[in-house]
Design an enzyme around this catalytic site. Sequence first.
Site, PDB file in Angstrom:
ATOM      1  CE1 TYR A 285      -3.396  -2.523   0.459  1.00 23.31           C
ATOM      2  CE2 TYR A 285      -4.462  -0.855   0.999  1.00 23.31           C
ATOM      3  CZ  TYR A 285      -4.559  -2.487   1.061  1.00 23.31           C
ATOM      4  OH  TYR A 285      -6.338  -3.173   0.960  1.00 23.31           O
TER       5      TYR A 285
ATOM      6  CE  LYS B 212       2.305 -18.016  -1.880  1.00 25.02           C
ATOM      7  NZ  LYS B 212       0.604 -18.686  -2.302  1.00 25.02           N
TER       8      LYS B 212
ATOM      9  CG  ASP C 224      -2.391 -20.143  -0.665  1.00 24.69           C
ATOM     10  OD1 ASP C 224      -1.602 -20.339   0.937  1.00 24.69           O
ATOM     11  OD2 ASP C 224      -1.750 -20.881  -2.031  1.00 24.69           O
TER      12      ASP C 224
ATOM     13  CG  ASP D 236      -7.967  -4.413   1.485  1.00 22.65           C
ATOM     14  OD1 ASP D 236      -8.878  -4.106   2.050  1.00 22.65           O
ATOM     15  OD2 ASP D 236      -8.116  -4.474   0.320  1.00 22.65           O
TER      16      ASP D 236
ATOM     17  CG  ASP E 103     -13.373  -6.437   2.119  1.00 19.56           C
ATOM     18  OD1 ASP E 103     -13.601  -5.905   2.698  1.00 19.56           O
ATOM     19  OD2 ASP E 103     -14.077  -6.686   0.558  1.00 19.56           O
TER      20      ASP E 103
HETATM   21  C1  IPM Z   1     -10.819  -0.895   3.412  1.00 20.73           C
HETATM   22  C2  IPM Z   1     -10.471  -0.493   2.090  1.00 20.73           C
HETATM   23  C3  IPM Z   1      -8.947   0.105   1.370  1.00 20.73           C
HETATM   24  C4  IPM Z   1      -8.241   0.050   1.589  1.00 20.73           C
HETATM   25  C5  IPM Z   1      -9.220   0.657   0.263  1.00 20.73           C
HETATM   26  C6  IPM Z   1     -11.048   1.742  -0.106  1.00 20.73           C
HETATM   27  C7  IPM Z   1      -8.122   2.758   0.500  1.00 20.73           C
HETATM   28  O1  IPM Z   1     -10.599  -1.719   0.444  1.00 20.73           O
HETATM   29  O2  IPM Z   1     -10.569  -0.208   4.525  1.00 20.73           O
HETATM   30  O3  IPM Z   1     -10.696  -2.090   3.491  1.00 20.73           O
HETATM   31  O4  IPM Z   1      -8.054  -0.774   0.757  1.00 20.73           O
HETATM   32  O5  IPM Z   1      -7.303  -0.699   3.018  1.00 20.73           O
HETATM   33 MN    MN Z   2     -10.816  -3.322   2.032  1.00 16.84          MN
END
Ligand code: IPM
Ligand code: MN
Length: 353
Positions: A139, A188, A220, A244, A248
């Site tokens: 990042y 990884k 993975d 990240d 999710d």
């Molecule tokens: C999160 C989002 C952010 C990230 C993006 C919007 C920059 O996806 O907070 O998870 O990747 O960290």
């Molecule tokens: Mn995210």
Amino acid sequence: MKKIAVLSGDGIGPEVMSQALRVLDALDLGFKVEHGLIGGAAYDKYKSHFPDETRELCLTSDAVLFGSVGGPIVDSQLPKWHRCEANSILALRKALKLNVNLRPATLFKSLISISPLKPELIEQGVDIMIIRELLGDIYFGEHKQFIENGLRVATDVARYDEDQIKIAIHQGFKTAMARNNKLVSVDKANVLDTSKLWRTIANEIAPEYPEVTLEHMLVDNCAMQIILNPAQFDTIVTANLFGDIISDAASALPGSLGLMPSASFSAEGFGLYEPSGGSAPDIANKDIANPTAQILSLALMLRYSFKLEKQAQQIEKAIIKTLEQGMRTRDIHQHNDTLVSTQKFTTAIINNL
Ligand code: IPM
Ligand code: MN
């Protein structure tokens, strides 16, 4: 008097934030609340997604309560929305030195039937805490596009120094100790040097936390395990990009993104609290968004930044009770439940406080 910086942002941000502030009002804790602009909302006024005024407000506050930022995908090339999320969120993380991000994934008992997983996979319950490093990795390394031998090329540098890794790993162990003493470090290390260093440092720190069992898992495999057998996980610690993605995946388990809060901390313990989901512009201003994640983010703020554990639990219990009463916003509604608006759902929570 303690001051909270409130950054509502875009999309459903302002409407779910105003619900969280109703809950805060109802608790009558005497905080000073000051609003700042961020994201597209800030761009309209300042031509910047993260103006200096907002940075100043955050730096002079005791905690930040954040909504969400970003616009409709079809408009993503307009200056107001172009790179809006990265410009606001990444700059905010950097300005406040938010090293780590805590993302819980928990199932509400009364919502088990809306989880996308089969009942037999989640009957033991799911209660995972993901610790994501937030200021390093791919990042924040150099991003570049260039021409080489007539070809378009792009590179993104993934970089970690040992201090960044140590902060995250210590947070992982401390969080595991406050939970079930089970830490999985995700990397990884079969390919990446940043991961090899990550694993080495996790192993070096482990003896400082003899109560905690440390296990390493490749990312993975973790992505697969979190779907096939989420109950095996308690606390996960991982690098920025992996965190990240894995968070999710985990946030899909409860059945709606509108349910999950998150907290980010600096090394000094300064906290920013926000829903895990995004700005959902398609459902904004319709009074149908689920305010739970924003209200739970408020609870995390009371717990971690202000040590108001009793009030944090009061909010969490009121939400559980509201769900048990069958109240549902549209995202979590099924068959015989009572479908209610964003505002009515919050009113029920306040009545249950
Ligand atoms: C999160 C989002 C952010 C990230 C993006 C919007 C920059 O996806 O907070 O998870 O990747 O960290
Ligand atoms: Mn995210």
